[in-house]
Design a protein around this motif. Structure first.
Motif, PDB file in Angstrom:
ATOM      1  N   LEU A 552       0.843  -1.200   0.000  1.00 17.36           N
ATOM      2  CA  LEU A 552       0.000   0.000   0.000  1.00 17.36           C
ATOM      3  C   LEU A 552       0.876   1.247   0.000  1.00 17.36           C
ATOM      4  O   LEU A 552       1.879   1.307   0.717  1.00 17.36           O
ATOM      5  CB  LEU A 552      -0.893   0.000   1.249  1.00 17.36           C
ATOM      6  CG  LEU A 552      -1.782   1.228   1.468  1.00 17.36           C
ATOM      7  CD1 LEU A 552      -2.859   1.304   0.391  1.00 17.36           C
ATOM      8  CD2 LEU A 552      -2.431   1.181   2.848  1.00 17.36           C
ATOM      9  N   GLU A 553       0.446   2.237  -0.793  1.00 18.61           N
ATOM     10  CA  GLU A 553       1.167   3.510  -0.838  1.00 18.61           C
ATOM     11  C   GLU A 553       0.208   4.648  -0.513  1.00 18.61           C
ATOM     12  O   GLU A 553      -0.855   4.779  -1.117  1.00 18.61           O
ATOM     13  CB  GLU A 553       1.794   3.732  -2.216  1.00 18.61           C
ATOM     14  CG  GLU A 553       2.639   4.999  -2.284  1.00 18.61           C
ATOM     15  CD  GLU A 553       3.327   5.174  -3.626  1.00 18.61           C
ATOM     16  OE1 GLU A 553       4.027   6.200  -3.794  1.00 18.61           O
ATOM     17  OE2 GLU A 553       3.158   4.296  -4.510  1.00 18.61           O
ATOM     18  N   ILE A 554       0.597   5.466   0.455  1.00 19.15           N
ATOM     19  CA  ILE A 554      -0.171   6.654   0.838  1.00 19.15           C
ATOM     20  C   ILE A 554       0.706   7.865   0.508  1.00 19.15           C
ATOM     21  O   ILE A 554       1.675   8.154   1.219  1.00 19.15           O
ATOM     22  CB  ILE A 554      -0.530   6.635   2.340  1.00 19.15           C
ATOM     23  CG1 ILE A 554      -1.338   5.376   2.666  1.00 19.15           C
ATOM     24  CG2 ILE A 554      -1.317   7.875   2.728  1.00 19.15           C
ATOM     25  CD1 ILE A 554      -1.612   5.184   4.150  1.00 19.15           C
ATOM     26  N   ARG A 555       0.386   8.540  -0.586  1.00 16.16           N
ATOM     27  CA  ARG A 555       1.265   9.590  -1.093  1.00 16.16           C
ATOM     28  C   ARG A 555       0.993  10.936  -0.416  1.00 16.16           C
ATOM     29  O   ARG A 555      -0.169  11.337  -0.262  1.00 16.16           O
ATOM     30  CB  ARG A 555       1.089   9.728  -2.607  1.00 16.16           C
ATOM     31  CG  ARG A 555       1.553   8.496  -3.368  1.00 16.16           C
ATOM     32  CD  ARG A 555       1.343   8.640  -4.853  1.00 16.16           C
ATOM     33  NE  ARG A 555       1.840   7.470  -5.591  1.00 16.16           N
ATOM     34  CZ  ARG A 555       1.699   7.280  -6.891  1.00 16.16           C
ATOM     35  NH1 ARG A 555       1.053   8.199  -7.628  1.00 16.16           N
ATOM     36  NH2 ARG A 555       2.192   6.198  -7.473  1.00 16.16           N
ATOM     37  N   PRO A 556       2.043  11.650  -0.042  1.00 16.07           N
ATOM     38  CA  PRO A 556       1.884  12.949   0.624  1.00 16.07           C
ATOM     39  C   PRO A 556       1.086  13.960  -0.190  1.00 16.07           C
ATOM     40  O   PRO A 556       0.313  14.737   0.373  1.00 16.07           O
ATOM     41  CB  PRO A 556       3.334  13.419   0.819  1.00 16.07           C
ATOM     42  CG  PRO A 556       4.144  12.165   0.834  1.00 16.07           C
ATOM     43  CD  PRO A 556       3.457  11.227  -0.110  1.00 16.07           C
ATOM     44  N   LYS A 557       1.238  13.957  -1.511  1.00 11.33           N
ATOM     45  CA  LYS A 557       0.536  14.960  -2.321  1.00 11.33           C
ATOM     46  C   LYS A 557      -0.974  14.745  -2.304  1.00 11.33           C
ATOM     47  O   LYS A 557      -1.737  15.664  -2.592  1.00 11.33           O
ATOM     48  CB  LYS A 557       1.049  14.942  -3.760  1.00 11.33           C
ATOM     49  CG  LYS A 557       0.768  13.653  -4.525  1.00 11.33           C
ATOM     50  CD  LYS A 557       1.309  13.752  -5.942  1.00 11.33           C
ATOM     51  CE  LYS A 557       1.023  12.471  -6.736  1.00 11.33           C
ATOM     52  NZ  LYS A 557       1.543  12.572  -8.124  1.00 11.33           N
ATOM     53  N   HIS A 558      -1.415  13.539  -1.963  1.00  6.23           N
ATOM     54  CA  HIS A 558      -2.850  13.267  -1.878  1.00  6.23           C
ATOM     55  C   HIS A 558      -3.427  13.633  -0.508  1.00  6.23           C
ATOM     56  O   HIS A 558      -4.623  13.912  -0.398  1.00  6.23           O
ATOM     57  CB  HIS A 558      -3.128  11.788  -2.146  1.00  6.23           C
ATOM     58  CG  HIS A 558      -2.737  11.336  -3.518  1.00  6.23           C
ATOM     59  ND1 HIS A 558      -2.430  10.031  -3.822  1.00  6.23           N
ATOM     60  CD2 HIS A 558      -2.601  12.037  -4.677  1.00  6.23           C
ATOM     61  CE1 HIS A 558      -2.118   9.942  -5.106  1.00  6.23           C
ATOM     62  NE2 HIS A 558      -2.218  11.143  -5.643  1.00  6.23           N
ATOM     63  N   PHE A 559      -2.583  13.604   0.529  1.00  6.61           N
ATOM     64  CA  PHE A 559      -3.044  13.846   1.904  1.00  6.61           C
ATOM     65  C   PHE A 559      -2.099  14.836   2.594  1.00  6.61           C
ATOM     66  O   PHE A 559      -1.395  14.488   3.538  1.00  6.61           O
ATOM     67  CB  PHE A 559      -3.071  12.530   2.693  1.00  6.61           C
ATOM     68  CG  PHE A 559      -3.889  11.447   2.056  1.00  6.61           C
ATOM     69  CD1 PHE A 559      -5.256  11.381   2.272  1.00  6.61           C
ATOM     70  CD2 PHE A 559      -3.295  10.483   1.249  1.00  6.61           C
ATOM     71  CE1 PHE A 559      -6.020  10.378   1.691  1.00  6.61           C
ATOM     72  CE2 PHE A 559      -4.048   9.476   0.666  1.00  6.61           C
ATOM     73  CZ  PHE A 559      -5.418   9.431   0.882  1.00  6.61           C
ATOM     74  N   PRO A 560      -2.071  16.086   2.153  1.00  2.00           N
ATOM     75  CA  PRO A 560      -1.074  17.038   2.660  1.00  2.00           C
ATOM     76  C   PRO A 560      -1.263  17.444   4.123  1.00  2.00           C
ATOM     77  O   PRO A 560      -0.323  17.955   4.740  1.00  2.00           O
ATOM     78  CB  PRO A 560      -1.251  18.250   1.737  1.00  2.00           C
ATOM     79  CG  PRO A 560      -2.658  18.149   1.241  1.00  2.00           C
ATOM     80  CD  PRO A 560      -2.925  16.683   1.110  1.00  2.00           C
ATOM     81  N   SER A 561      -2.464  17.229   4.698  1.00  2.00           N
ATOM     82  CA  SER A 561      -2.720  17.685   6.076  1.00  2.00           C
ATOM     83  C   SER A 561      -2.826  16.534   7.071  1.00  2.00           C
ATOM     84  O   SER A 561      -3.183  16.746   8.230  1.00  2.00           O
ATOM     85  CB  SER A 561      -4.026  18.492   6.124  1.00  2.00           C
ATOM     86  OG  SER A 561      -3.981  19.600   5.250  1.00  2.00           O
ATOM     87  N   LEU A 562      -2.501  15.325   6.650  1.00  2.83           N
ATOM     88  CA  LEU A 562      -2.712  14.145   7.481  1.00  2.83           C
ATOM     89  C   LEU A 562      -1.872  14.202   8.767  1.00  2.83           C
ATOM     90  O   LEU A 562      -0.657  14.408   8.722  1.00  2.83           O
ATOM     91  CB  LEU A 562      -2.358  12.893   6.682  1.00  2.83           C
ATOM     92  CG  LEU A 562      -3.078  11.599   7.042  1.00  2.83           C
ATOM     93  CD1 LEU A 562      -4.589  11.772   6.965  1.00  2.83           C
ATOM     94  CD2 LEU A 562      -2.619  10.475   6.119  1.00  2.83           C
ATOM     95  N   ARG A 563      -2.552  14.004   9.908  1.00  4.72           N
ATOM     96  CA  ARG A 563      -1.879  14.025  11.216  1.00  4.72           C
ATOM     97  C   ARG A 563      -1.770  12.648  11.857  1.00  4.72           C
ATOM     98  O   ARG A 563      -0.876  12.393  12.659  1.00  4.72           O
ATOM     99  CB  ARG A 563      -2.635  14.955  12.175  1.00  4.72           C
ATOM    100  CG  ARG A 563      -2.661  16.401  11.746  1.00  4.72           C
ATOM    101  CD  ARG A 563      -3.424  17.235  12.755  1.00  4.72           C
ATOM    102  NE  ARG A 563      -3.519  18.626  12.341  1.00  4.72           N
ATOM    103  CZ  ARG A 563      -4.189  19.559  13.008  1.00  4.72           C
ATOM    104  NH1 ARG A 563      -4.829  19.232  14.124  1.00  4.72           N
ATOM    105  NH2 ARG A 563      -4.239  20.798  12.567  1.00  4.72           N
ATOM    106  N   GLN A 564      -2.731  11.772  11.527  1.00  2.00           N
ATOM    107  CA  GLN A 564      -2.751  10.477  12.194  1.00  2.00           C
ATOM    108  C   GLN A 564      -3.207   9.398  11.218  1.00  2.00           C
ATOM    109  O   GLN A 564      -4.157   9.593  10.465  1.00  2.00           O
ATOM    110  CB  GLN A 564      -3.697  10.528  13.401  1.00  2.00           C
ATOM    111  CG  GLN A 564      -3.658   9.279  14.275  1.00  2.00           C
ATOM    112  CD  GLN A 564      -4.513   9.423  15.512  1.00  2.00           C
ATOM    113  OE1 GLN A 564      -5.565   8.800  15.608  1.00  2.00           O
ATOM    114  NE2 GLN A 564      -4.095  10.250  16.453  1.00  2.00           N
ATOM    115  N   ILE A 565      -2.509   8.262  11.229  1.00  2.00           N
ATOM    116  CA  ILE A 565      -2.865   7.113  10.403  1.00  2.00           C
ATOM    117  C   ILE A 565      -3.064   5.896  11.302  1.00  2.00           C
ATOM    118  O   ILE A 565      -2.208   5.591  12.143  1.00  2.00           O
ATOM    119  CB  ILE A 565      -1.771   6.801   9.359  1.00  2.00           C
ATOM    120  CG1 ILE A 565      -1.634   7.936   8.340  1.00  2.00           C
ATOM    121  CG2 ILE A 565      -2.086   5.500   8.622  1.00  2.00           C
ATOM    122  CD1 ILE A 565      -0.513   7.707   7.333  1.00  2.00           C
TER     123      ILE A 565
END
Length: 641
Positions: A552-565
């Motif tokens: 699985l890849e979670i790309r920064p450009k898709h989720f620029p404000s992500l604080r918690q996964i």
């Protein structure tokens, strides 16, 4: 000439001193420290705001608690084996791993002459009593008194005392607790407060204050970090139970314990492991009744005479398995009820529930009820309706949509079933104050019903621009004709939870003006790139729950404000890449079979402060994460979930 210094400020209790570090010079190349200890989380955060670090002291685990207790207790008196024979370990359960409580109790028992099992049991009852004067317990008792008296208002103190309604070890659910406070009218808006201040908001702030001051412990948090369950530490519970009983705030009965002589003065009664068939005939002023039976006691049919409790405001019987439809018929005569929580074999809601015009919360989640009459949603004061049900067939036509739009006060509908017959999908869009909705889509749902449901969801999301904290949960696992692929619903949501198979990432989510929390469960979207061709600029909290997660890849450009996964792999979790998520502070890798770092490179997560793992993950994986954390600039905490 520069010099190094170490300054320790112990027990800071006021924010006015939080900027004290500015009084100490910072010299390049000189390693100095200012250490502040406090029981108040808000102060700890303030003191660490300038590149500081908050270290939360952990309590001792069961093994270390036992070791400390018995070492102090048996020293110079008897062997640890002999000490355990006295069953002094029963006291350990009340200490919750707090060293001061363990040492104080151990010293207190050690000072007793000719200690026997009976004396040990008696000591359990004596501890934390207001009249305690023994030096061995004085310090601990002083801490408890100070914590209680430091609360700034009588309302806060009463909110704390209310926790002794629940049995020891009971993890109190946040939302029901707040609803009970409101039903009890413990929380009210003071005169002169701002117009946007509500009792609900004050109640939430009161709970946050108790947790912030470490008087109440958070035991479970949501994806977004909000408290879901909490409880008082064992010694604090002992203290507030005695305080509450002495003030006649709450009357507590456990097992076959003695009962008060003057029952007519009891206003709040909580029964823990108590046979309700032996309840006395008084209780004419009873306003609150909660029953927490254990074992076989829960199965007995309660013989409560509800006709004599006509002043009841709060009734909690959800732990009583012996309830039946006849009990609910009698409960519907309690016209002053504001909070009602039920369990057992109740299978039908009578139409006479319309008599409960003051009812604010109706919790049917522990019952066998599958259908409710339209009279339920026509209750003028009802704000929270909890369960899993449909409207009785034909009742939808009895509801006046225009009247419902004007009069409905329903805020929580969690939740309803969209099936073959008409019901909630047709009426949901007319409930203008809804803030939280949970929906189950059945395979029997007709195309017409799904169209109505889609329209209701569109209205709910669209109105989210005015109500920004709205929460929507949809379980479509059984639905053979999913409608989410064609749903177009611009608007806003605070939280969205989707459970069921998806062919692709739902496009309506990417069209939202705002969304902060997203949970995807059993969607089969846990392989490849999570999101392609779009961005979720406002998303802060992401949770994935699957049998198998990865690659699985979670790309920064898709989720620029992500604080918690949160990544929860029931069977496996592997090959995860996140890239440099600039705002990520918390990473949850919850999988018992997790092997090492599972592909995560925490060095690129510059803001990372904590990592949580499954409590039963193997030691090699724990060590790998701890080693990676030691090499990270923030040295994030590695904790067991």
């Amino acid at each position: 000439m520069s010099c190094r210094y170490l300054v320790v400020i112990d027990g800071m209790q006021t924010e006015r001193l939080c900027n004290i570090t500015s009084a100490f010079p910072v010299v390049n190349g000189v390693d100095s420290r200012v250490i502040v200890t406090t029981t108040i989380k808000k102060i700890a955060k303030r003191c660490s705001s300038n590149n500081g670090r908050v270290y939360k002291m952990k309590t001792l685990d069961d093994s270390d608690s036992e070791k400390l207790f018995f070492e102090v207790f048996s020293k110079g008196k008897c062997s640890i084996a002999d000490a355990k024979e006295l069953q002094a370990s029963a006291l350990l359960k009340k200490c919750d791993g707090l060293p001061l409580a363990l040492v104080s109790k151990a010293k207190f028992l050690k000072s007793e002459e000719n200690l026997t099992k009976i004396k040990c049991e008696d000591a359990c009852r004596k501890l934390c009593a207001p009249e305690i004067t023994e030096d061995t317990l004085g310090k601990m008792h002083g801490v408890l008194v100070s914590s209680y008296e430091s609360l700034s208002s009588l309302v806060l103190q009463q909110c704390l005392l209310y926790f002794c309604m629940f049995p020891r070890g009971h993890r109190v659910r946040r939302n029901p607790l707040i609803r009970r406070w409101l039903a009890e009218e413990l929380v009210q808006v003071p005169p002169g407060d701002a117009l946007d201040t509500t009792p609900q908001r004050i109640a939430v702030e009161n709970l946050e204050t108790l947790i912030d001051r470490s008087i109440i412990q958070s035991t479970e948090v949501s994806t977004s970090g909000n408290v879901k369950r909490c409880q008082p530490p064992g010694m604090m519970l002992e203290y507030i139970v005695r305080k509450s009983m002495s003030q006649n705030f709450i009357t507590l009965l456990c097992g076959e314990s003695a009962t008060p002589r003057e029952w007519e003065y009891v206003r709040r009664l909580s029964l823990h492991d108590y046979c309700v068939t032996k309840l006395p005939k008084g209780l004419s002023r009873l306003r609150t009744l909660a029953v927490f039976p254990t074992g076989d006691a829960a199965k007995y049919e309660p013989t409560l005479n509800f006709a004599k409790y006509d002043l009841l405001r709060v009734l909690d019987l959800e732990e009583c398995e012996g309830l039946n439809d006849r009990h609910l018929q009698n409960i519907c005569n309690l016209v002053l009820l504001k909070y009602l929580s039920l369990g057992g074999c109740i299978s039908e809601v009578p139409k006479k529930i319309a008599k409960l015009q003051w009812l604010e919360t109706l919790d049917l989640r522990r019952t066998k009820i599958e259908k409710v009459p339209v009279e339920v949603i026509q209750l003028l004061q009802l704000k929270h309706l909890l369960g899993k049900f449909q409207l009785i067939e034909g009742d939808c036509r009895k509801a006046n949509p225009e009247d419902l739009s004007k009069r409905s006060t329903l805020e929580t509908l969690s939740g309803f079933v969209a099936g073959e017959s008409e019901g909630f999908p047709q009426l949901m869009s007319h409930m203008k104050r809804l803030g939280k909705v949970k929906i189950w889509c059945k395979s029997t749902a007709s195309k017409r019903n799904l169209n109505h449901l889609e329209e209701a969801i569109k209205v709910f999301i669209r109105d989210g621009n005015e109500w920004p904290h709205r929460s929507l949960s949809i379980d479509f696992q059984e639905c053979s004709d999913p409608f989410l692929g064609t749903l177009q619903a611009p608007g806003s949501l605070g939280s969205l939870k989707l459970h069921g198979n998806l062919r692709q990432f739902p496009q309506f989510v990417t069209k939202l003006n705002r969304i902060e929390e997203l949970c995807l469960s059993s969607t089969n979207l846990s392989r490849g790139v999570l999101l392609l061709g779009s961005r979720l600029d406002t998303l802060k909290y992401l949770k994935l729950i699957e049998d198998n997660i990865g690659p699985l890849e979670i790309r920064p450009k898709h989720f620029p404000s992500l604080r918690q996964i949160w990544l929860v792999g029931v069977q496996s979790l592997h090959d995860v890449r996140t890239g440099a998520l600039p705002h990520l502070t918390s990473l949850h890798m919850i999988c018992e079979s997790l092997d090492g770092l599972a592909g995560i490179e925490i060095a690129c997560l510059k803001g990372l402060k904590e990592v949580r793992l499954h409590s039963r993950v193997d030691q090699g994986t724990k060590d790998a994460w701890k080693e990676a954390a030691r090499g990270h600039p923030n040295r994030p905490d590695v904790l067991a979930h």
